[in-house]
Scaffold this motif. Structure first.
Motif, mmCIF file in Angstrom:
data_model
loop_
_atom_site.group_PDB
_atom_site.id
_atom_site.type_symbol
_atom_site.label_atom_id
_atom_site.label_comp_id
_atom_site.label_asym_id
_atom_site.label_seq_id
_atom_site.Cartn_x
_atom_site.Cartn_y
_atom_site.Cartn_z
ATOM 1 N N TYR A 28 10.799 54.516 71.910
ATOM 2 C CA TYR A 28 10.382 54.922 70.577
ATOM 3 C C TYR A 28 10.140 56.426 70.578
ATOM 4 C CZ TYR A 28 8.732 50.244 71.837
ATOM 5 O OH TYR A 28 8.635 48.981 72.355
ATOM 6 N N GLU A 29 9.683 56.954 69.482
ATOM 7 C CA GLU A 29 9.329 58.364 69.401
ATOM 8 C C GLU A 29 7.972 58.527 68.728
ATOM 9 O OE1 GLU A 29 12.086 61.101 67.708
ATOM 10 O OE2 GLU A 29 13.800 60.342 68.819
ATOM 11 N N GLY A 30 7.369 59.679 68.966
ATOM 12 C CA GLY A 30 6.214 60.095 68.186
ATOM 13 C C GLY A 30 4.929 59.348 68.459
ATOM 14 N N ASP A 31 4.324 58.810 67.402
ATOM 15 C CA ASP A 31 2.963 58.285 67.458
ATOM 16 C C ASP A 31 2.793 57.122 68.429
ATOM 17 O OD1 ASP A 31 2.183 60.145 65.638
ATOM 18 O OD2 ASP A 31 2.189 58.789 63.916
ATOM 19 N N ALA A 32 3.863 56.435 68.768
ATOM 20 C CA ALA A 32 3.760 55.329 69.716
ATOM 21 C C ALA A 32 3.249 55.808 71.068
ATOM 22 C CB ALA A 32 5.120 54.650 69.880
#
Length: 299
Positions: A28-32
């Motif tokens: 995934y990307e970012g906030d995960a």
């Protein structure tokens, strides 16, 4: 963290200009991965660098080598100063995580793998160095069709896992890790040989294969309190890699601006070619109480 630290932190970040590029190979990307991003940021500022992240979808590294998708992903790895592979669940992209760890190992790029990232680094090593083509974790081959270099821990409840009650099927929470004296991991923790870090996993290294892994150059420099479960892995210094570290735990959860998570700090030290001096400084400063195991016993 204390208010005075919070006041210094934004000013210190604003004073850092030179970039360090870290490729994050993930599903995934970012906030995960917010906790890991913060840990990388804390470590970058501590090394006087501004963090730049290159996101690489691990599934892209599973595409044909002549495809544009694969070449784009490899170019991101080649453009980075260091590679981080975080944890995750499910089988999508796990072969790409192993491929990223192998690429970092072959090209001598600083590497940190956490949780599933460590596990897939071990899988990739075994495929490459032990000739165990197709080996994997039992997590991704429950029918037992392949060689399992990682398997289900006997301490956890399989029934809960089958019923999707995953909270009861994990080793979870703060646990003691025993570190090998003189290891890179121990040095990063200021010379400590026992630390506390937070766990969240249900698979472990298959002891059957550990002697072969060690003979080929893996060093299991950290175990659980009983010395049974492998918690930390490095490469033998004989292999000449600048920095290759795997942590079964989630050290990102305890990172703070004024004392970044030691494994993440190690990655950034190596990525900025400051590892040797940084390790000496860690030992000179000594351990931080934040990571001491003395206040928790019997785990």
């Amino acid at each position: 963290f204390p208010l005075e630290v919070g006041g210094r932190w934004p000013r210190r970040k604003d004073e850092v200009w030179e970039e360090v590029v870290i490729a994050i190979v993930a599903k995934y990307e970012g906030d995960a991965y917010q906790s890991a991003l913060q840990a990388l940021d804390h470590a970058a500022v501590q090394t006087n660098r501004k963090l730049k992240v290159l996101w690489v979808d691990s599934a892209d590294l599973e595409q044909p080598e002549n495809s544009l998708t694969y070449r784009t992903a490899i170019n991101k790895l080649a453009s980075s100063d260091g590679i981080f592979v975080p944890g995750g669940f499910g089988d999508r992209g796990v072969k790409g995580k192993a491929a990223a760890a192998n690429w970092a190992r072959h090209h001598k790029i600083p590497f940190l793998g956490v949780s599933l990232g460590m596990q897939m680094a071990i899988v990739g090593f075994c495929q490459d160095e032990l000739g165990l083509d197709g080996c994997t974790s039992e997590e991704f081959d429950p029918e037992g069709q392949q060689t399992h270099v990682l398997h289900y821990m006997p301490q956890v409840d399989r029934i809960s896992d089958l019923l999707e009650n995953r909270q009861n099927s994990m080793i979870i929470g703060a646990r003691k890790i025993v570190l090998q004296s003189g290891s890179v991991a121990s040095q990063l923790y200021g010379g400590l040989t026992q630390v506390i870090e937070r766990q969240r996993h249900r698979y472990e290294v298959n002891a059957k294969w550990i002697p072969m892994m060690e003979k080929a150059g893996l060093v299991f420099s950290g175990t659980d309190a009983e010395g049974v479960r492998m918690e930390v892995v490095e490469l033998s210094p004989d292999l000449g890699h600048p920095f290759f570290l795997g942590m079964q735990c989630h050290p990102e959860f305890k990172s703070r601006p004024d004392y970044p998570s030691p494994p993440f700090y190690g990655l950034l030290l190596a990525a900025t070619k400051q590892l040797e001096s940084g390790l000496k400084e860690c030992l000179q400063k000594g351990p931080i109480n934040h990571y001491r195991a003395s206040h928790i016993s019997g785990q």
